[in-house]
Design an enzyme around this catalytic site. Structure first.
Site: not given
Length: 512
Positions: A114, A189, A213
Site C-alpha cells: 500500500k 483505503s 481499510s
C-alpha cells in the site's frame, strides 16, 4: 440532491472506452494460483525459480492494471534483480531447505505494498497532489520485516486521498476499479491492494486499518484480510502519521488470496511482538464457542444488510454446526446501532498530550491548512485538487462538537464490556463485513456510515479477519468478518482456513 448529484456526475472522472464493458482475462499461468507459502517452498526446493515467479506476476500486473489502476508505481527491474540474487543464494546455500525456511520463510515471493507505507525509493504520497514527488527514504517496520523474510516488493498501490475514505480515488493517481466489475469500487483505503490481489496481480500484500481499510477492500475484492489486535504490528512510517490515541485504533495487517498465508505473514510483520499472540499454539475449532450477529440492529445511518449476505452468514452457521458439532448462538447488541456515532466520536477525541492534525491541515500540507468551504466551491467549478470525499470529511470535522457525547461513550464502554465478557479467550463471532456487496463508483458518498460495520471493531480493539464466501448473483464477492477477543488472533486465522476449505475462498474474476 438532484443538483448535487448532477454536479458530482459532471466532475467525476469518466471511465475510458478501453475498460467499458470488458472483464479481466482468466488466470492462465499456474504459478499465479499458488499461495505464497507454497511458492516459497517451491523456490527453496528449486522446483521453480524466483525469477520465473516474479516474471509471471509482472506479466499479470501489466495485463490487468490498465483496467484496475491498482498499482501506481512498479519496481519491476529492481524486483527481477532481487529475484536473480535469491536464485543465486539458493544455489549457494549449503544448510538445506530447513535453514532457508527458518531464516527466510518468504524467500523469492512477490509482495505488493500500500502506497501509504514507506517503501524505500518509492512514492509516498497517499494520493495527495501537494505530495507529488515525495519518495520514501526508509522502509516502514512491517515492510522491512517482510523484505528481511525474503519477500520481493513489486510496487506500490493506490489509496483514497489521505487514507480517509472507503473508495480508492484521488487526483494524483486516479480511481481504482474492482476486478469483478470495473464499474464497482475496490474499497479503501487499501483499495489498490485489494484490487490487485483480487485480480491475481499479487499473492500477498500489506494494508492498514483504522475504520475498515483492510477488511472493506478485502471483502469487495474477494480476498482475505486481517486486522490484528492493535499494538502488535508497528504503525510507524506511514502517512498520514498515526500517533497518540489513534494508535489505539489503527492496525497494520496482511491481505492475501490464500488463508494459509495469513498466519505466517502476521508472525513476520509482528516481529518482536509476535509472542503476544501465541501463534504457534494449535487451535481446535470444536472447542471454541461460536456466536453470530446478523446485523447492527437497524441503524438509520447504515444500509440494511442485503438478503444474500444475511443468507450466506446463515449458511456459515449451518455449516459450522454440521461440520464441527458446535452450537452457534445468535446474539444481538443494541449498542451496535450507534456504531458509526461511536467510531466518529472516538476518532475525534483529543490525545492526552496533543490534538491531532486535523483533515484540513493534512490536505494543505506542506503549506497552510485548506478552508473546506472554499475547497467545496472550487470543487464545484472543477478547480480543486481534492476529492469530494476529503472535502466532505473536512466539512464534517468542522461540525464536530468540542465535547464528546457522554451517551456515546457510555454505549461504547457497555459494548466493550459485553463483548469482552462474551468472548473471553475461546469465543468467536460472525458479523457482516459490509451491508452490501461492492457498490458502484462514488456511491459511498451517499452512504458514508456503512463503514460502521468494520469501524466499530477498531474502537473496541478486537482482532478481526475478513473471509471470502463465494460470489453473489451479480458475480460480486461476498464474505463476513470473524472476530475474537483481544490477542486471540490465532482463533480468527484458524477460522479463515476452515471457511476457505468450506466455501472455496478466492475466485478468479476472469473465470466468471
Amino acid at each position: 440532491m438532484g443538483l448535487f448529484y448532477g454536479l458530482f456526475w459532471l466532475l467525476s472522472p469518466r471511465k475510458s472506452a478501453a475498460t467499458s464493458g470488458k472483464k479481466l482475462s482468466p488466470v492462465r499461468d499456474p504459478l499465479l494460483v499458488v499461495s505464497a507459502t507454497q511458492l516459497a517452498k517451491k523456490i527453496r526446493r528449486k522446483e521453480v525459480s524466483s525469477v520465473q515467479v516474479v516474471r509471471a506476476y509482472i506479466d499479470r500486473i501489466q495485463e490487468v492494471n490498465p483496467f484496475l489502476n491498482a498499482v501506481t508505481k512498479d519496481r519491476f527491474d529492481a524486483a527481477l534483480q532481487e529475484a536473480t540474487q535469491v536464485d543465486k543464494l539458493i544455489e549457494e546455500e549449503t544448510g538445506g531447505e530447513e535453514v532457508l525456511e527458518d531464516r527466510l520463510p518468504l524467500l523469492g515471493v512477490p509482495l505488493s505494498v500500500k502506497e501509504s507505507f514507506a517503501l524505500q525509493g518509492m512514492p509516498f504520497t497517499t494520493g495527495l497532489v501537494s505530495r507529488r514527488g515525495v519518495v520514501a527514504t526508509v522502509d516502514c517496520p512491517p515492510v522491512a520485516l517482510l523484505k528481511r523474510a525474503g519477500a520481493i516488493p513489486m510496487g506500490v498501490t493506490n489509496t483514497s486521498e489521505l487514507c480517509m475514505w472507503s473508495e480508492s480515488n484521488n487526483h494524483l493517481h486516479g480511481i481504482t476499479s474492482n476486478p469483478y466489475d470495473f464499474e464497482r469500487i475496490a474499497g479503501g483505503s487499501s483499495g489498490g491492494e485489494g484490487s490487485i490481489l483480487g485480480g491475481a496481480g499479487a499473492v500477498i500484500g500489506i494494508g492498514s486499518d483504522i475504520g475498515g481499510s483492510i477488511r472493506m477492500p478485502s471483502f469487495f475484492n474477494g480476498i482475505f484480510g486481517h486486522k490484528p489486535t492493535p499494538g502488535v504490528v508497528s504503525i510507524e512510517n506511514q502517512y498520514p502519521h498515526v500517533s497518540g490515541r489513534q494508535g489505539e485504533y489503527c492496525s497494520s495487517g496482511p491481505m492475501c488470496r490464500y488463508a494459509e498465508d495469513l498466519l505466517p505473514m502476521l508472525k513476520i510483520m509482528a516481529g518482536p511482538n509476535a509472542h503476544m499472540l501465541s501463534l504457534s499454539r494449535k487451535v481446535d475449532l470444536q472447542k471454541l464457542r461460536f456466536f453470530t450477529i446478523p446485523h447492527d440492529g437497524g441503524s438509520p445511518l447504515t444500509c440494511p444488510v442485503s438478503r444474500e449476505l444475511i443468507e450466506i452468514q446463515r449458511k456459515v452457521v449451518e455449516r459450522l454446526e454440521a461440520d464441527l458439532g458446535v452450537n452457534v448462538q445468535e446474539v444481538r447488541f443494541p449498542e451496535l446501532r450507534y456504531g458509526f456515532h461511536i467510531w466518529n466520536t472516538y476518532m475525534g477525541l483529543p490525545d492526552k498530550e496533543e490534538i491531532f492534525s486535523n483533515i484540513s491541515c493534512l490536505m494543505g500540507e506542506p503549506g497552510q491548512p485548506v478552508w473546506p468551504v472554499w475547497e467545496l466551491l472550487k470543487w464545484m467549478m472543477g478547480k480543486s485538487e481534492h476529492t469530494m470525499a476529503a472535502i466532505g470529511l473536512a466539512l464534517l470535522e468542522m461540525t464536530r462538537g468540542l465535547k464528546p457525547s457522554a451517551f456515546l461513550i457510555q454505549q461504547k464502554e457497555k459494548l466493550q464490556k459485553e463483548l469482552d465478557e462474551l468472548l473471553g479467550t475461546d469465543g468467536v463471532f460472525l458479523y457482516p463485513s459490509h451491508p452490501r456487496v461492492a457498490p458502484k463508483h462514488h456511491h459511498p458518498l451517499f452512504r458514508p456510515a456503512d463503514c460502521a460495520y468494520t469501524g466499530i471493531f477498531n474502537i473496541l480493539g478486537l482482532p478481526v479477519t475478513q473471509c471470502p464466501l463465494g460470489l453473489s448473483e451479480e458475480g460480486l464477492p461476498m464474505g463476513l468478518q470473524v472476530g475474537a477477543g483481544k490477542l486471540q488472533d490465532r482463533l480468527t486465522l484458524e477460522m479463515a482456513l476452515y471457511l476457505e476449505k468450506a466455501f472455496g475462498g478466492w475466485r478468479d474474476p476472469g473465470a466468471n
